[in-house]
Every structure is written in structure tokens, then in C-alpha cells.
Design an enzyme around this catalytic site. Sequence first.
Site, mmCIF file in Angstrom:
data_model
loop_
_atom_site.group_PDB
_atom_site.id
_atom_site.type_symbol
_atom_site.label_atom_id
_atom_site.label_comp_id
_atom_site.label_asym_id
_atom_site.label_seq_id
_atom_site.Cartn_x
_atom_site.Cartn_y
_atom_site.Cartn_z
ATOM 1 N N LYS A 53 49.678 72.921 77.669
ATOM 2 C CA LYS A 53 49.439 73.934 78.678
ATOM 3 C C LYS A 53 48.724 75.095 78.001
ATOM 4 C CE LYS A 53 54.293 75.480 78.453
ATOM 5 N NZ LYS A 53 55.069 74.414 77.796
ATOM 6 N N THR A 65 63.037 69.411 74.418
ATOM 7 C CA THR A 65 61.917 69.374 75.371
ATOM 8 C C THR A 65 60.576 69.552 74.658
ATOM 9 O OG1 THR A 65 63.396 70.502 76.925
ATOM 10 C CG2 THR A 65 61.089 70.344 77.552
ATOM 11 N N LYS A 72 56.956 71.677 65.817
ATOM 12 C CA LYS A 72 56.727 70.394 66.478
ATOM 13 C C LYS A 72 55.480 69.726 65.922
ATOM 14 C CE LYS A 72 54.192 72.046 70.513
ATOM 15 N NZ LYS A 72 54.030 71.978 71.944
ATOM 16 N N ARG A 132 69.827 75.004 84.489
ATOM 17 C CA ARG A 132 68.774 75.536 85.350
ATOM 18 C C ARG A 132 68.964 74.964 86.753
ATOM 19 N NH1 ARG A 132 65.887 77.909 81.435
ATOM 20 N NH2 ARG A 132 65.011 76.720 79.695
ATOM 21 N N ASP A 138 50.908 79.325 75.437
ATOM 22 C CA ASP A 138 50.677 78.215 76.369
ATOM 23 C C ASP A 138 51.154 78.512 77.789
ATOM 24 O OD1 ASP A 138 53.352 78.046 75.733
ATOM 25 O OD2 ASP A 138 53.317 75.946 75.112
ATOM 26 N N ARG A 139 51.912 79.598 77.971
ATOM 27 C CA ARG A 139 52.361 79.939 79.327
ATOM 28 C C ARG A 139 51.557 81.101 79.892
ATOM 29 N NH1 ARG A 139 58.869 79.485 79.876
ATOM 30 N NH2 ARG A 139 59.132 77.612 78.601
ATOM 31 N N ASP A 197 53.630 81.567 72.078
ATOM 32 C CA ASP A 197 52.630 80.692 71.468
ATOM 33 C C ASP A 197 51.398 80.495 72.349
ATOM 34 O OD1 ASP A 197 54.236 79.270 73.266
ATOM 35 O OD2 ASP A 197 53.824 77.360 72.292
ATOM 36 N N ARG A 218 63.926 73.195 68.008
ATOM 37 C CA ARG A 218 64.154 74.645 68.043
ATOM 38 C C ARG A 218 65.561 74.948 67.586
ATOM 39 N NH1 ARG A 218 60.819 76.252 73.443
ATOM 40 N NH2 ARG A 218 58.948 75.308 72.607
ATOM 41 N N ASP A 237 52.903 83.861 76.719
ATOM 42 C CA ASP A 237 54.154 83.789 75.954
ATOM 43 C C ASP A 237 53.916 83.771 74.441
ATOM 44 O OD1 ASP A 237 53.173 81.187 75.721
ATOM 45 O OD2 ASP A 237 55.170 80.300 75.701
ATOM 46 N N SER A 264 57.692 76.525 85.022
ATOM 47 C CA SER A 264 58.046 77.476 83.980
ATOM 48 C C SER A 264 56.828 78.236 83.460
ATOM 49 C CB SER A 264 58.727 76.737 82.840
ATOM 50 O OG SER A 264 57.913 75.652 82.415
ATOM 51 N N SER A 296 58.065 79.200 71.074
ATOM 52 C CA SER A 296 57.501 79.561 72.368
ATOM 53 C C SER A 296 57.972 80.919 72.871
ATOM 54 C CB SER A 296 57.815 78.459 73.363
ATOM 55 O OG SER A 296 57.081 78.649 74.541
ATOM 56 N N HIS A 297 58.636 80.912 74.018
ATOM 57 C CA HIS A 297 59.050 82.155 74.683
ATOM 58 C C HIS A 297 60.372 82.690 74.127
ATOM 59 C CE1 HIS A 297 60.739 78.622 76.408
ATOM 60 N NE2 HIS A 297 61.748 79.334 76.860
ATOM 61 N N GLU A 306 53.728 73.194 85.367
ATOM 62 C CA GLU A 306 55.183 73.262 85.425
ATOM 63 C C GLU A 306 55.604 74.585 86.049
ATOM 64 O OE1 GLU A 306 57.489 71.121 82.205
ATOM 65 O OE2 GLU A 306 56.048 72.272 81.036
HETATM 66 C C1 VG1 Z 1 61.402 74.812 79.110
HETATM 67 C C2 VG1 Z 1 60.700 74.692 80.436
HETATM 68 C C3 VG1 Z 1 59.730 73.522 80.412
HETATM 69 C C4 VG1 Z 1 58.752 73.709 79.242
HETATM 70 C C5 VG1 Z 1 59.509 73.901 77.950
HETATM 71 C C6 VG1 Z 1 58.588 74.231 76.798
HETATM 72 O O1 VG1 Z 1 62.148 73.643 78.845
HETATM 73 O O2 VG1 Z 1 61.630 74.532 81.491
HETATM 74 O O3 VG1 Z 1 59.059 73.453 81.637
HETATM 75 O O4 VG1 Z 1 57.920 72.588 79.126
HETATM 76 O O5 VG1 Z 1 60.443 74.980 78.083
HETATM 77 O O6 VG1 Z 1 57.870 75.415 77.060
HETATM 78 P P1 VG1 Z 1 63.730 73.532 79.103
HETATM 79 O O7 VG1 Z 1 64.128 72.159 78.610
HETATM 80 O O8 VG1 Z 1 64.366 74.664 78.367
HETATM 81 O O9 VG1 Z 1 63.903 73.711 80.581
HETATM 82 V V1 VG1 Z 1 57.242 76.377 75.860
HETATM 83 O O10 VG1 Z 1 56.206 77.419 76.512
HETATM 84 O O11 VG1 Z 1 57.376 75.441 74.670
HETATM 85 O O12 VG1 Z 1 56.217 75.878 74.985
HETATM 86 CO CO CO Z 2 55.159 78.361 74.983
#
Ligand code: VG1
Ligand code: CO
Length: 543
Positions: free
Chosen positions: A376, A18, A126, A496, A281-282, A279, A22, A277, A365, A113-114, A363
Site C-alpha cells: 500500500k 499480519t 519484515k 477489532r 504506506d497508509r 512507514d 513486531r 503513517d 485501515s 508501521s503506525h 483496506e
Molecule cells: C493492521 C490493519 C491491517 C494492516 C496491518 C498492517 O493489522 O488492520 O489492515 O494491513 O495493520 O498495516 P491488524 O492485524 O492489527 O488488524 V501497517 O501500515 O503495516 O503497515
Molecule cells: Co504502515
Amino acid sequence: MHLQTIPTDPIEGQKPGTSGLRKKTRVFMGRHYLENYVQAIFNAIGGVQGKSLVIGGDGRYFNDRAIQVILRMAAANGAARAIVGQGGILSTPAASHLIRKRHSDGGLILSASHNPGGPDEDFGLKYNTPNGGPAPEHVTDRVHAESLRLTSYQIVETSDVDLETLGQTALAGMIVEIVDPVADYAALMQQLFDFDAIRALFAGGFRMRFDAMHAVTGPYAKAILEDELGAPRGTVVNGTPLPDFGGGHPDPNPIWAKDLMDLMLGPEAPEFGAASDGDGDRNMIVGRGCYVTPSDSLALLAAQAHLAPAYSAGLKGVARSMPTSAAVDRVAASLGIACYETPTGWKFFGNLLDAGRATICGEESAGTGSDHVREKDGLWAVLLWLNILAVSGKSVAELMAEHWARYGRNYYSRHDYEGIPKADADAVINRLRAALPALAGQTCAGLVVTSADEFGYEDPVDGSVSNGQGIRISFEDGQRAVFRLSGTGTEGATIRVYLEALRTDPGQLTLDPAVALAPVAQAAEAVSRLAEMTGRNRPDVVT
Ligand code: VG1
Ligand code: CO
């Protein structure tokens, strides 16, 4: 210092998900793994000869070591300039901004990320394109293809670059420019929002807590909220980025930001709480006694954005990922602007933002952002909320109550089933997929199915098609269940399940969300047989 061409073999498992690639940190630290992936990225974008790249990450374990490798490889591949956040730090939105501002040829962002960090936790990397956004699928497909045919990578042998001292140095002919990770980003925020109004809000005694979760936004939040806007010292907690994020998941939701939730729902609550989060972005938004779901936050921001200077002329359109609730759709309909439904992942918003079709995106999330960058942006969402609170003079609870009274309330919850054997998860999804054609019109646990399909997206700007983006089942009365497999996990599979129920009756706007969602939760189980097939009676995480 000399250039080396190191023979290597293709490494399986370098397919970006996504949001980039990772893996467990130890996988990235394995022989040639990081190097292969970086060389595959360089090859996929036509090499980096003479190009400039932005490089930075969320500070997690291995961030600094990986940056040293990337710099030596960029130099060996002939890059002209690397712009690196001091200490190797750049939040994802700040990196996006820097790529755009410096007209660079893209960037490499190091983050999972998270996901938790540490030698036994997760790492990620990435590539973002020159528009500042995550690489679209046709680029990540090319990266994957290159990773499978790689026979060697280029690297220079040299001592480490000093990442701490601001200014320029040279590395085998490449300029390495170490920049303040916060300054440009803070200046951008100042352009977008009414800082005077927010300053007056804090001066008038308004109090908030920002939980940086020991992750990358600490320095950004301190500089902007405390130094610039006058929030009292101590407003930002857990503000020093740590390689292991203090041992937790830097995931801003009611589960992982429980301390903040407890504060905000308790007797000592300040007016406003927020978290971000790994990085940056959330975002999580919570008012005194009032948690705001990310889908509702997106809708509220879209409805009230005109109160901030950058959006005072109105929005061109909005976009949300498919599993995100339809709350923002109702706002868009009332504003008379377009609302796009995209697959999960920020990369799908890029074309809409570039083409000026959407101004605000989000999103479920906990990701919200706008056309100011191509990612984001956690702090941006917090500042837009503060701007709205300052100008409206209302509380979060008042704003939400008024919003629901006007548009109705889309009750929403996501249930995550983690660490499921991949074969079991695939079996659930495959069975559902096979059942789809016969579902419409059937009754499941008392609810009539109005439509059922697997989401596919045709990008309205470039016509590219992305299929298999999640199964969506709509029931009577605005109730919906969505099923999809996570593309960011590093262990087993995560299913999910996204649940939604719309209520517009004034007497139905303050239900316990679990009560409002109980019928659709039962229908989701009846239709998917998830518990039965996986042996899981309850989700691991409910947000
Ligand atoms: C999850 C979230 C998605 C988000 C992605 C990256 O993906 O559901 O909405 O864009 O993480 O977020 P997945 O495929 O696990 O559902 V993060 O804050 O990279 O940067
Ligand atoms: Co993130």
C-alpha cells in the site's frame, strides 16, 4: 574483519503476524533476537549467497543499529549486494519499488508501521519477496520454522558502514550501495500522475496540508509536493523523521492526526488535508469540512482513477480486505469489473496484482495502493486524490456527495479494544465462533441476521487457503459486523469490531455516522457480549 559463526538457541515468539514480526524494541535488542530472526529469514529463502537485497526502514529508534547488524549478517552469508536507503531510510512503498526496479532478490524493511517508536515502544522487521510485496504465508511459515531450529548465525566482525554517503563501498566482499531514498520513487509518481494538472492546481491558489507525523514520508512529501508540484513551503508539517515520531503514534486517523482534523474541520481549513503513517504506506484523506473514511476513499479512487494517466484505460479489477466496507464493490459492479475479498494484510493482494486481476486494492485501515508497487502506498493515494481534484475541478465534499448519490453510502466505523488479556479475547472469539451455525435467521437487538460465518480465503491464483480470518455477521439492509483479533499489536490482544451500514435513500446520505451505525453497534454487542465478557464499556479507539 573476520567471519564468525555464533552458536545460538532457537528463540520462541518469532512468528510473523499480519505484517512481519513486531515486538517491543527491547525484545528486538535482546541477545541474539534480531540475529536469529534475520538468519531464519535468510535460511528460509534458501540462503542469500550471491543475492542482492534492498534494506531500509522508517527511521524509528534502533533502525540504524539493526541495519548495521543486517548488513554484517548479509555479508557473512555471502550476499553480493545490499542496496540501502541513505541514512537507513526507505518508506515501505519506496522499498517495494526499489526491489522491483533493481530486480533484487527481495528486501528487509524495518518498521512497526503506525505503532509508536522508542526504546520502550515498538520495532518490526519484515522480508519482502522479489515481486516487492510482503512475504506470503508459506514463506513466513518457513521463516518461523527456521527460527525454531536455528543453532547458529553468521556475522562478520567489522566497524560500522557509513550509511550517509551516497555511492558504493565494500563490506567483506559484499557491495553496499547507498541510494537516495526519494529519487526513484518520485520518478515513478511522475509517470503515474498528471503532474502538470496538479502543478496548475497549486499555482491557482489551491492549498493543502500534509502531516507526515514525524515519520518517514516527510522527505518524500517535501520533494514531491513542495519541490516538484509547487505547493507552498510549509505545506508539509512534521516533516522530519524522528526516532520516536515526536512521542505520538504515527497513525493517520482522526484520533492520532487530531491537529490536522481540527484544522480541516475549522474555519481556517485549506481545500485538502492528508497524513501518512510511520512507514509511509497508509494515508488519511480529509477535505475541507469532510473526513473521508478509508473504505470510501478506496471506492472514490476506483470510480475516478481513469482521470489519472496511469489508469486512463480503466481498471482490471479491484480488491479489498474482508473487513473493508462494500463501497468499492458497488463501484466494481457498475464498472463491470471483478472485486476480490481477501483476508486482512497486504500480502494477500500480491498474487492478484501479479496476475493482472486487480489494479487497485485497499483496506479499511487507511491502506490503498495499486499495481505500481506491491505495498500500500500513502503518498500515491494522496497524489491520486490531487490528480482527481485537479482534473475534475471539484472539492472533496462535492466528489463524495456525488459518489454517495450515485452508489449509496456505506457508513463505516472500526472499534478497537486494546490491551485485553489474551485469554479473554480468545474467549470472546471462541464463543462467537461456536454461536455462528445457529445465528442466521435470529434477531439480535432488533436486527435479523442474514448470514454468519468465519472468513476463509482460497487464493484464486495459487489455490492456497487461509482460514480463521475473522468472523462476519451480516444483518438485514446491508448492515454488517465483523470481529477479528489484531495481528500487529505487541501487548495483550486487540479485538477489532468493524461496523457497516448501507443507506441508499437520498435523505439518508448525510447522517451522523454514529447515528447510522447505532443499530448495528447494538446488534454487535448483543451477538458478541464483548462488553460483558471483557468488562470494557467502550472501545479504546474509534476510527
Ligand atoms: C493492521 C490493519 C491491517 C494492516 C496491518 C498492517 O493489522 O488492520 O489492515 O494491513 O495493520 O498495516 P491488524 O492485524 O492489527 O488488524 V501497517 O501500515 O503495516 O503497515
Ligand atoms: Co504502515
